[in-house]
Design a protein around this motif. Structure first.
Motif, PDB file in Angstrom:
ATOM      1  N   GLU A   1      15.966  31.445  50.808  1.00 31.08           N
ATOM      2  CA  GLU A   1      17.284  30.830  50.996  1.00 31.08           C
ATOM      3  C   GLU A   1      18.301  31.813  50.449  1.00 31.08           C
ATOM      4  N   GLY A   2      19.085  32.409  51.338  1.00 28.26           N
ATOM      5  CA  GLY A   2      19.964  33.494  50.908  1.00 28.26           C
ATOM      6  C   GLY A   2      19.105  34.675  50.487  1.00 28.26           C
ATOM      7  N   GLU A   3      19.175  35.030  49.211  1.00 30.44           N
ATOM      8  CA  GLU A   3      18.305  36.074  48.674  1.00 30.44           C
ATOM      9  C   GLU A   3      17.436  35.527  47.543  1.00 30.44           C
ATOM     10  N   LYS A   4      17.182  34.220  47.592  1.00 30.54           N
ATOM     11  CA  LYS A   4      16.327  33.584  46.602  1.00 30.54           C
ATOM     12  C   LYS A   4      15.021  33.162  47.255  1.00 30.54           C
ATOM     13  N   ILE A   5      13.921  33.489  46.621  1.00 30.22           N
ATOM     14  CA  ILE A   5      12.604  33.099  47.121  1.00 30.22           C
ATOM     15  C   ILE A   5      12.268  31.752  46.520  1.00 30.22           C
ATOM     16  N   LEU A   6      12.060  30.751  47.379  1.00 33.14           N
ATOM     17  CA  LEU A   6      11.863  29.368  46.943  1.00 33.14           C
ATOM     18  C   LEU A   6      10.386  29.098  46.680  1.00 33.14           C
TER      19      LEU A   6
END
Length: 326
Positions: free
Chosen positions: A134-139
């Motif tokens: 999500e965006g540049e975040k790894i969930l």
């Protein structure tokens, strides 16, 4: 005390040296990684890993025949799919590259070989990260459902062992749960329990077409400076149901192999990674080292540290060398 005690007495004879050797390396200790590429029709050498190839799905069985002849008992399969997307959808395809490869191996060889599959999204996503982004975040949590489904599809195809490598919290528990719910209680989990954010992986990204398009993997893989944290990671994975735990990379982390094997007494694997392999190959090409003997010594050190099994690109070379020694 000298002269009563002479340590050299036990080194004088090759036969005696063999009798008292503490760590012994065997082809049965080795696991050979294979890259299966759905986009090619004949094998293609990996430029940064001399002697290693991407194989088309229909070329894997011939490769595995050679492994069986060498006494190597297991392979670790990595898939390179024809199509990728942000969610790694093709990783769960029952007719996907790894799923079809497992079935082909089973049809040709039955139970002669242990089939291990890498369970991670990085080869299947357009962004190259190991989870949902999500965006540049790894969930973390949304990724668990995906990798659990991927593991189940591999088990259905006939994998003996699934090996989650994404370093997501709860990955072992999620996989164990879905396998058990669907009747695959006997499918083992080999967890990449202590996987470090290492610079030694660079050639692998070329081999598996898994380079990331932004950032790095330090938000989910481990800091190379941390050892106690690795013990906690391994303990959690054991509690979640891991059957085998792994340390990756190998050479720079043998202290962790020793600690983990001594602390938990669990079957422990180590992954001798692409950078370790390619460094030896490059030095040997320059004539600076004896490649075969250095490879053997490296892998013997992994056994000495406590590894029960070694995932290595040098498996075939080492098996041939061991045959020569015999």
């Amino acid at each position: 005390m000298f002269p009563i005690t002479r340590m050299r007495r036990t080194r004088a004879s090759p036969l005696i040296r063999d009798m008292i050797r503490e760590a012994v390396l065997s082809p049965r200790d080795l696991i050979y990684p294979i890259f299966v590429d759905e986009t090619i029709t004949r094998k293609r050498e990996i430029g940064s890993m001399p002697g290693q190839f991407r194989l088309p799905p229909d070329g894997v069985v011939n490769e595995i025949d050679e492994l069986c002849d060498l006494g190597i008992p297991a392979v670790l399969l990595f898939g390179i799919p024809e199509t990728k997307d942000a969610a790694g959808t093709s990783a769960l395809d029952e007719e996907g590259v790894i799923q079809r490869t497992i079935e082909a191996i089973r049809d040709a060889l039955g139970d002669r070989l242990v089939i291990i599959t890498d369970v991670c999204l990085c080869e299947y996503t357009t962004h190259g990260h190991c989870g949902i982004v999500e965006g540049e975040k790894i969930l973390n949590d949304p990724t668990l459902e995906k990798i659990a489904g991927m593991a189940l599809s591999h088990a259905r195809a006939g994998a003996d062992i699934v090996a989650p490598s994404g370093m997501m919290d709860g990955m072992v528990s999620s996989i164990r749960g879905i396998l058990d719910e669907n009747g695959y209680q006997d499918t083992l989990i080999m967890s990449y329990a202590a996987k470090y954010a290492s610079s030694f992986y660079a050639p692998f990204r070329d081999a598996a077409d898994s380079s990331y398009t932004f950032g790095d993997r330090s938000s989910y893989q481990m800091d190379p400076g941390n050892a106690d944290e690795a013990i906690r990671e391994v303990e959690l994975d054991i509690l979640e149901g891991a059957d085998i735990v792994m340390v990756k990379p190998a050479l720079s982390y043998l202290d962790l192999v020793y600690r983990i094997r001594s602390t938990f007494g669990m079957p422990t694997a180590v992954y001798s990674v692409s950078g370790e392999y390619s460094m030896v190959k490059a030095a040997a090409m320059q004539g600076w080292i004896d490649e075969t003997k250095v490879m053997y010594e490296m892998h013997l050190s992994m056994k000495r540290a406590g590894a029960d099994m070694i995932i290595t690109y040098a498996a075939k070379d080492i098996a041939r060398y061991l045959e020569e020694l015999r």
